[in-house]
Design a protein around this motif. Structure first.
Motif, PDB file in Angstrom:
ATOM      1  N   ALA A  20     -30.716 -37.288  -2.565  1.00  0.00           N
ATOM      2  CA  ALA A  20     -30.411 -36.626  -3.825  1.00  0.00           C
ATOM      3  C   ALA A  20     -29.407 -37.427  -4.630  1.00  0.00           C
ATOM      4  O   ALA A  20     -28.574 -38.143  -4.083  1.00  0.00           O
ATOM      5  CB  ALA A  20     -29.839 -35.236  -3.537  1.00  0.00           C
ATOM      6  N   ASN A  23     -24.410 -34.458  -6.752  1.00  0.00           N
ATOM      7  CA  ASN A  23     -24.384 -33.067  -7.207  1.00  0.00           C
ATOM      8  C   ASN A  23     -25.782 -32.469  -7.319  1.00  0.00           C
ATOM      9  O   ASN A  23     -25.950 -31.415  -7.919  1.00  0.00           O
ATOM     10  CB  ASN A  23     -23.660 -32.941  -8.563  1.00  0.00           C
ATOM     11  CG  ASN A  23     -22.215 -33.398  -8.473  1.00  0.00           C
ATOM     12  OD1 ASN A  23     -21.531 -33.155  -7.476  1.00  0.00           O
ATOM     13  ND2 ASN A  23     -21.751 -34.086  -9.514  1.00  0.00           N
ATOM     14  N   GLU A  24     -26.799 -33.114  -6.758  1.00  0.00           N
ATOM     15  CA  GLU A  24     -28.128 -32.547  -6.723  1.00  0.00           C
ATOM     16  C   GLU A  24     -28.573 -32.424  -5.271  1.00  0.00           C
ATOM     17  O   GLU A  24     -27.905 -32.899  -4.354  1.00  0.00           O
ATOM     18  CB  GLU A  24     -29.113 -33.425  -7.509  1.00  0.00           C
ATOM     19  CG  GLU A  24     -28.845 -33.472  -9.007  1.00  0.00           C
ATOM     20  CD  GLU A  24     -29.903 -34.265  -9.745  1.00  0.00           C
ATOM     21  OE1 GLU A  24     -30.831 -34.780  -9.079  1.00  0.00           O
ATOM     22  OE2 GLU A  24     -29.811 -34.384 -10.971  1.00  0.00           O
ATOM     23  N   SER A  25     -29.708 -31.764  -5.080  1.00  0.00           N
ATOM     24  CA  SER A  25     -30.224 -31.611  -3.728  1.00  0.00           C
ATOM     25  C   SER A  25     -31.637 -32.173  -3.656  1.00  0.00           C
ATOM     26  O   SER A  25     -32.314 -32.318  -4.678  1.00  0.00           O
ATOM     27  CB  SER A  25     -30.231 -30.134  -3.310  1.00  0.00           C
ATOM     28  OG  SER A  25     -31.091 -29.385  -4.154  1.00  0.00           O
ATOM     29  N   ASN A  57     -27.986 -31.688   0.474  1.00  0.00           N
ATOM     30  CA  ASN A  57     -27.253 -31.084  -0.640  1.00  0.00           C
ATOM     31  C   ASN A  57     -25.795 -31.489  -0.502  1.00  0.00           C
ATOM     32  O   ASN A  57     -25.073 -30.956   0.343  1.00  0.00           O
ATOM     33  CB  ASN A  57     -27.403 -29.569  -0.620  1.00  0.00           C
ATOM     34  CG  ASN A  57     -26.858 -28.928  -1.891  1.00  0.00           C
ATOM     35  OD1 ASN A  57     -26.117 -29.539  -2.639  1.00  0.00           O
ATOM     36  ND2 ASN A  57     -27.240 -27.686  -2.133  1.00  0.00           N
TER      37      ASN A  57
END
Length: 247
Positions: A20, A23-25, A57
């Motif tokens: 990711a 700050n994203e998954s 995540n």
């Protein structure tokens, strides 16, 4: 015997292809197939298909039978805690040579891991100990791998590892209790020993969502394992195939 563990290297490197953004998954599902020449007497080659999940995540991740959280997560250096399932063991029905042996089950383990990514490859160290009171042992593994892009879609990754397995771990999976001994199967107590493994894998990026990874490895077992009366060889080879779809 070891197929759950066999797919871990493939899962780890393949998951890197779907990491990711900050700050994203990322989330991916797939299936892996592993085939290995068992070192247990009379078992031969075992093949099994294993579904898996890959999820990341932030500092938290799931890769097949391993879940972890990075306490330190820099660009090149990571330290984390992990929980994993060791898919090792056998049933007496696996071969006539194991008839009369008590089942040796897989185990849930807790541990710590660290990795350092350099221009010469990624170096890693992992310590894991039994948390389920099955083998009651532990293992320390040092590993190395480096990915080489071949084209826009292909990459090749050689890898190597050395594992130091405690006496409790080896004795649970390769020891023979007095109550299990027969005329053709001597009682045996295994001590701590080292296992070496080298391998190579290749990944093909089909598109943004799909990838396929194939791998092969060679494992050499120390004398404490090889000398067991239920073991017929001190080495094994394996091949693995992994398909992953990213959502």
């Amino acid at each position: 015997m070891r197929k759950t563990m066999l797919l871990l290297p493939l899962l780890g490197v393949a998951a890197a292809g779907v990491q990711a953004e900050e700050n994203e998954s990322s989330f991916a599902l797939g299936i892996g197939v592993a085939s290995e020449d068992s070192i247990y007497k009379g078992v031969g080659t075992e093949t099994e298909a294993l579904p898996f999940i890959s999820y990341e995540n932030g500092s938290f991740y799931i890769q097949g039978p391993e879940t972890g959280y990075y306490l330190i997560d820099n660009d090149d250096f990571k330290i984390g805690a992990l929980a994993r399932y060791r898919g090792e063991g056998y049933k007496a029905s696996d071969s006539s040579d194991l008839k009369g042996m008590d089942e040796r089950k897989g185990a849930f383990e807790l541990g710590v891991t660290a990795s350092y990514d350099t221009e010469y490859g990624e170096w890693s160290a992992t310590f894991a100990a039994d948390a389920s009171s099955e083998h009651k042992g532990n293992e320390i593994e040092l590993g190395w791998e480096k990915s080489f892009p071949v084209s826009a879609k292909w990459s090749v990754t050689p890898e190597a590892s050395v594992s130091y397995r405690s006496d409790d771990l080896n004795n649970y999976y390769y020891g023979v209790r007095t109550s299990e001994a027969t005329v053709n199967r001597a009682a045996y107590t295994a001590d701590a020993d080292t296992v070496y493994e080298i391998g190579i894998s290749a990944m093909y990026q089909i598109d943004q969502q799909q990838m396929i990874r194939v791998g092969a490895s060679y494992t050499s077992y120390g004398d404490e394992i090889a000398d067991s009366s239920i073991v017929e060889d001190d080495k094994s080879t394996s091949v693995s195939l992994l398909y992953m779809y990213r959502f």
